[in-house]
Design a protein around this motif. Structure first.
Motif, PDB file in Angstrom:
ATOM      1  N   GLU A  37       0.847  -1.212   0.000  1.00 52.40           N
ATOM      2  CA  GLU A  37       0.000   0.000   0.000  1.00 52.40           C
ATOM      3  C   GLU A  37       0.876   1.253   0.000  1.00 52.40           C
ATOM      4  O   GLU A  37       0.591   2.212  -0.715  1.00 52.40           O
ATOM      5  CB  GLU A  37      -0.904   0.012   1.237  1.00 52.40           C
ATOM      6  CG  GLU A  37      -1.879  -1.151   1.326  1.00 52.40           C
ATOM      7  CD  GLU A  37      -3.149  -0.946   0.522  1.00 52.40           C
ATOM      8  OE1 GLU A  37      -3.464   0.197   0.194  1.00 52.40           O
ATOM      9  OE2 GLU A  37      -3.810  -1.939   0.207  1.00 52.40           O
ATOM     10  N   GLU A  67      -3.926   5.426   0.331  1.00 52.64           N
ATOM     11  CA  GLU A  67      -3.061   4.230   0.332  1.00 52.64           C
ATOM     12  C   GLU A  67      -2.067   4.284   1.497  1.00 52.64           C
ATOM     13  O   GLU A  67      -1.783   3.263   2.118  1.00 52.64           O
ATOM     14  CB  GLU A  67      -2.309   4.088  -1.005  1.00 52.64           C
ATOM     15  CG  GLU A  67      -3.177   3.959  -2.249  1.00 52.64           C
ATOM     16  CD  GLU A  67      -4.135   2.778  -2.254  1.00 52.64           C
ATOM     17  OE1 GLU A  67      -4.143   1.989  -1.294  1.00 52.64           O
ATOM     18  OE2 GLU A  67      -4.918   2.659  -3.218  1.00 52.64           O
ATOM     19  N   HIS A  70      -3.891   3.298   4.518  1.00 45.63           N
ATOM     20  CA  HIS A  70      -4.083   1.839   4.564  1.00 45.63           C
ATOM     21  C   HIS A  70      -2.813   1.163   5.078  1.00 45.63           C
ATOM     22  O   HIS A  70      -2.884   0.204   5.851  1.00 45.63           O
ATOM     23  CB  HIS A  70      -4.409   1.269   3.171  1.00 45.63           C
ATOM     24  CG  HIS A  70      -5.675   1.814   2.580  1.00 45.63           C
ATOM     25  ND1 HIS A  70      -6.035   1.642   1.264  1.00 45.63           N
ATOM     26  CD2 HIS A  70      -6.675   2.538   3.159  1.00 45.63           C
ATOM     27  CE1 HIS A  70      -7.197   2.235   1.050  1.00 45.63           C
ATOM     28  NE2 HIS A  70      -7.596   2.789   2.173  1.00 45.63           N
ATOM     29  N   GLU A 101      -2.884  -5.859  -2.484  1.00 45.95           N
ATOM     30  CA  GLU A 101      -3.664  -5.063  -3.430  1.00 45.95           C
ATOM     31  C   GLU A 101      -3.172  -5.181  -4.863  1.00 45.95           C
ATOM     32  O   GLU A 101      -3.942  -5.339  -5.775  1.00 45.95           O
ATOM     33  CB  GLU A 101      -3.626  -3.603  -3.001  1.00 45.95           C
ATOM     34  CG  GLU A 101      -4.395  -2.708  -3.933  1.00 45.95           C
ATOM     35  CD  GLU A 101      -4.785  -1.425  -3.272  1.00 45.95           C
ATOM     36  OE1 GLU A 101      -5.335  -0.577  -3.939  1.00 45.95           O
ATOM     37  OE2 GLU A 101      -4.543  -1.286  -2.079  1.00 45.95           O
ATOM     38  N   VAL A 152     -10.572  -0.382   4.886  1.00 48.71           N
ATOM     39  CA  VAL A 152      -9.801  -0.270   3.646  1.00 48.71           C
ATOM     40  C   VAL A 152     -10.715  -0.501   2.436  1.00 48.71           C
ATOM     41  O   VAL A 152     -10.615   0.204   1.431  1.00 48.71           O
ATOM     42  CB  VAL A 152      -8.625  -1.290   3.673  1.00 48.71           C
ATOM     43  CG1 VAL A 152      -7.940  -1.375   2.322  1.00 48.71           C
ATOM     44  CG2 VAL A 152      -7.628  -0.921   4.766  1.00 48.71           C
ATOM     45  N   GLU A 156     -11.233   1.378  -1.242  1.00 48.19           N
ATOM     46  CA  GLU A 156     -10.915   0.690  -2.508  1.00 48.19           C
ATOM     47  C   GLU A 156     -12.108   0.780  -3.476  1.00 48.19           C
ATOM     48  O   GLU A 156     -11.913   0.914  -4.679  1.00 48.19           O
ATOM     49  CB  GLU A 156     -10.541  -0.785  -2.280  1.00 48.19           C
ATOM     50  CG  GLU A 156      -9.430  -1.067  -1.276  1.00 48.19           C
ATOM     51  CD  GLU A 156      -8.114  -0.362  -1.551  1.00 48.19           C
ATOM     52  OE1 GLU A 156      -8.056   0.526  -2.428  1.00 48.19           O
ATOM     53  OE2 GLU A 156      -7.142  -0.680  -0.840  1.00 48.19           O
TER      54      GLU A 156
HETATM   55 FE   LIG Z   1      -5.337   0.489  -0.601  1.00 43.62          FE
END
Ligand SMILES: [Fe+2]
Ligand SMILES: [Fe+2]
Length: 246
Positions: A37, A67, A70, A101, A152, A156
């Motif tokens: 992330e 990000e 996260h 991810e 999270v 997303e």
């Molecule tokens: Fe993320």
């Protein structure tokens, strides 16, 4: 928008459950996700610097900030888990079964490539959202880690939607072609990951086969040959080099 795990992930649910049920492995995965992330956040910040489009710059900056947040959430939860556990023990990692991810894919950021980047990000965010939806399901017994995935996942889903909308704006009629291209790139990388994982499994199997099946007969033969040597037998010594005896 409700995101559901993919059909494949639903079929592999017992496997995902097995991967996540070990708390040490779970903590290490969260740490790896945190790195992914954070890397993604840095790449998207770079995209914000390079884009000539003011709206995209603002969206990329928000995305990069999400990000990095996260990464913090995953890292904090991993640390809490590790501190609450007894000493770590070695366990099978199976990272290729439960990638983060973007897995091993790196975002490629370049000047004037917003269309390709948005297509890539859209597919990556969609895959991440579906995967995280699966992980939060199999983590039903660990409410705190599940809450991290819930948090999270909301972002997303937003990333998945804004990248699709912006792709339609920036690339117009070419948006489908960009998505097709990005999909092919992801498929190729998935193939490379699977091939590397298979090569690693086969390499380990071959080494074990050599150690447990091929080496033992030779060891047995060597032991028998040693037992057959007559008593008092002294093996020949290598000749002393000239001059060294004086
Ligand atoms: Fe993320
Ligand atoms: Fe994201």
């Amino acid at each position: 928008m409700v995101v559901r795990p993919s059909v494949l992930d639903r079929a592999l649910r017992p496997l995902h459950h097995w991967v996540w049920r070990d708390p040490h492995r779970c903590a290490r995965k969260l740490l790896r996700f945190a790195d992914t992330e954070a890397d993604g956040g840095r790449d998207i910040s770079r995209a914000a610097e390079l884009t000539p489009d003011p709206l995209l710059r603002r969206l990329y900056l928000r995305h990069a900030h999400d990000e990095l947040r996260h990464a913090d959430l995953f890292r904090t939860r991993a640390r809490t888990l590790l501190l609450s556990l007894p000493r770590a023990h070695a366990s099978f990692e199976a990272n290729w079964l439960a990638p983060g991810e973007r897995g091993l894919d790196d975002v490629r950021v370049g000047r004037g490539e917003d269309g390709s980047l948005l297509a890539f990000l859209h597919l990556s965010e969609k895959a991440a959202a579906r995967r995280f939806a699966m992980y939060r399901q199999v983590l039903a017994y660990d409410r705190e880690t599940q809450a991290v995935f819930d948090e999270v996942l909301k972002d997303e889903v937003y990333h998945m939607s804004y990248t699709r909308m912006q792709l339609a704006r920036v690339a117009a009629q070419r948006s489908h072609a960009r998505l097709r291209q990005a999909r092919l790139g992801r498929l190729w990388k998935a193939y490379l990951r699977a091939a590397a994982a298979l090569a690693s499994v086969l390499g380990t199997l071959l080494l074990r086969l050599q150690y447990f099946v091929i080496l033992p007969p030779f060891a047995l033969l060597a032991r028998r040959a040693q037992q057959r040597e007559p008593e008092g037998f002294v093996p020949a010594r290598s000749p002393t080099p000239l001059g060294s005896q004086y």
